[in-house]
Design a protein around this motif. Structure first.
Motif, PDB file in Angstrom:
ATOM      1  N   LYS A 171       0.864  -1.172   0.000  1.00  0.00           N
ATOM      2  CA  LYS A 171       0.000   0.000   0.000  1.00  0.00           C
ATOM      3  C   LYS A 171       0.904   1.226   0.000  1.00  0.00           C
ATOM      4  CE  LYS A 171      -3.989   2.202   0.356  1.00  0.00           C
ATOM      5  NZ  LYS A 171      -5.034   2.119  -0.700  1.00  0.00           N
ATOM      6  N   LEU A 172       0.881   1.962  -1.105  1.00  0.00           N
ATOM      7  CA  LEU A 172       1.762   3.111  -1.279  1.00  0.00           C
ATOM      8  C   LEU A 172       0.958   4.403  -1.263  1.00  0.00           C
ATOM      9  CD1 LEU A 172       3.964   1.656  -4.170  1.00  0.00           C
ATOM     10  CD2 LEU A 172       4.420   1.576  -1.715  1.00  0.00           C
ATOM     11  N   GLY A 173       1.597   5.494  -0.890  1.00  0.00           N
ATOM     12  CA  GLY A 173       0.913   6.781  -0.839  1.00  0.00           C
ATOM     13  C   GLY A 173       1.802   7.917  -1.294  1.00  0.00           C
ATOM     14  N   ALA A 174       1.175   9.023  -1.689  1.00  0.00           N
ATOM     15  CA  ALA A 174       1.899  10.227  -2.114  1.00  0.00           C
ATOM     16  C   ALA A 174       0.926  11.396  -2.175  1.00  0.00           C
ATOM     17  CB  ALA A 174       2.557  10.015  -3.475  1.00  0.00           C
ATOM     18  N   GLN A 175       1.484  12.595  -2.318  1.00  0.00           N
ATOM     19  CA  GLN A 175       0.643  13.788  -2.427  1.00  0.00           C
ATOM     20  C   GLN A 175      -0.052  13.808  -3.783  1.00  0.00           C
ATOM     21  OE1 GLN A 175       2.707  17.475  -1.767  1.00  0.00           O
ATOM     22  NE2 GLN A 175       0.893  18.737  -2.126  1.00  0.00           N
ATOM     23  N   VAL A 176      -1.325  14.210  -3.785  1.00  0.00           N
ATOM     24  CA  VAL A 176      -2.109  14.259  -5.016  1.00  0.00           C
ATOM     25  C   VAL A 176      -1.529  15.298  -5.978  1.00  0.00           C
ATOM     26  CG1 VAL A 176      -3.736  16.030  -4.199  1.00  0.00           C
ATOM     27  CG2 VAL A 176      -4.478  14.352  -5.904  1.00  0.00           C
ATOM     28  N   ASP A 213       2.170   1.360   3.645  1.00  0.00           N
ATOM     29  CA  ASP A 213       3.441   0.647   3.817  1.00  0.00           C
ATOM     30  C   ASP A 213       4.634   1.537   3.483  1.00  0.00           C
ATOM     31  OD1 ASP A 213       2.288  -1.912   4.497  1.00  0.00           O
ATOM     32  OD2 ASP A 213       1.675  -2.067   2.388  1.00  0.00           O
ATOM     33  N   ALA A 214       4.449   2.420   2.516  1.00  0.00           N
ATOM     34  CA  ALA A 214       5.539   3.298   2.089  1.00  0.00           C
ATOM     35  C   ALA A 214       4.951   4.503   1.365  1.00  0.00           C
ATOM     36  CB  ALA A 214       6.504   2.549   1.167  1.00  0.00           C
TER      37      ALA A 214
END
Length: 294
Positions: A171-176, A213-214
């Protein structure tokens, strides 16, 4: 887009002045294109400290809030500290505006390059130059070549990744609206939908709290996150640049802005005389390397 002063329109009507202006325009041009340039306006609009800015005699520069390190220091863009604050003031000096003539404005990241008239002269906020964004705004030449990096908590499964394939099930994330988010969808292509956050600090909080997760961010930001914000996190690695040219951050201007050529010439001059390299060494020297994820 700004209306040319009346004196410039008169100058444009004079053939002799037009020829002179072509010779001394603010940006060097190939000879075959010189005759096609607007007569008089380019040269006079780049006069030091006398540009057709939003406020006469002032240069309005925008960035997001909060303003993160190492791009800015202490969330104070006006103090001249941090890479982007220092670059902004260097560009201002090239244009003939001292520190006292610079006015800072807060503009959300996505709004900076959205269609529509801008309230600033230029924006500096780690905005990557892209063909899609150029449809809505103008960009200066790149002032920083950047790579994207993956950040995970120490001891986690994500922290042990050594390849792009190892990231696919996470599960990865970042700024839109960022290139960071694009790298997740276009390069990693994970099996789970990426988490998109309106602010980078929200993505960092999600990592800290184990909601993802990151996360992905540009490399200098990744070094700051792991050294000061989430000290139990580490940089897993960085991605190779996609395509033939490196990803670059550029100054954002209104589409068709009369300042674009002048600001572009200023950035080019700062790269040529070594100023950008010196500022990068001063403010981003810690972000030197990370394993490449392939």
């Amino acid at each position: 887009m700004y209306t040319a002063p009346r004196v410039l329109r008169r100058a444009a009507a004079a053939a002799t002045v037009a020829l002179l202006a072509t010779a001394v325009g603010c940006a060097p041009q190939p000879e075959e294109k010189a005759a096609a340039s607007p007569s008089g306006s380019a040269a006079k609009s780049c006069a030091k400290g006398k540009l057709a800015t939003r406020t006469s005699g002032k240069l309005t520069i925008a960035t997001d809030e909060p303003a993160y390190e190492p791009w800015f220091k202490d969330d104070k863009p006006a103090n001249g500290e941090g890479f982007e604050s220092a670059v902004a003031y260097a560009v201002a000096r090239q244009l003939g505006y001292g520190k006292s003539a610079v006015v800072w404005q807060s503009v959300p990241f996505n709004k900076a390059f959205a269609p529509g008239e801008k309230t600033f002269d230029f924006d500096i906020n780690q905005v990557s130059i892209s063909a899609e964004r150029k449809k809505a705004v103008d960009f200066s030449p790149g002032y920083y070549d950047v790579r994207q990096a993956v950040i995970a908590l120490k001891g986690s499964k994500a922290a042990k990744a050594t390849s792009i394939a190892d990231l696919k099930g996470l599960k990865l994330g970042a700024q839109v609206g960022t290139t960071s988010l694009d790298y997740i969808s276009d390069v990693v292509k994970p099996s789970q939908e990426a988490a998109a956050y309106s602010k980078n600090d929200q993505a960092i909080s999600a990592l800290r709290n184990g909601q993802v997760d990151a996360i992905v961010a540009d490399l200098p930001t990744a070094f700051y996150v792991t050294s000061a914000q989430v000290t139990n996190a580490r940089i897993v690695g960085q991605f190779e640049n996609q395509g033939g040219t490196p990803e670059q951050f550029g100054l954002v201007l209104d589409k068709g802005s009369g300042l674009t050529s002048c600001v572009s010439s200023a950035v080019d001059a700062l790269r040529k005389d070594g100023t950008l390299a010196k500022l990068e060494q001063q403010w981003l020297s810690d972000a030197v390397d990370a394993p490449v994820l392939k």
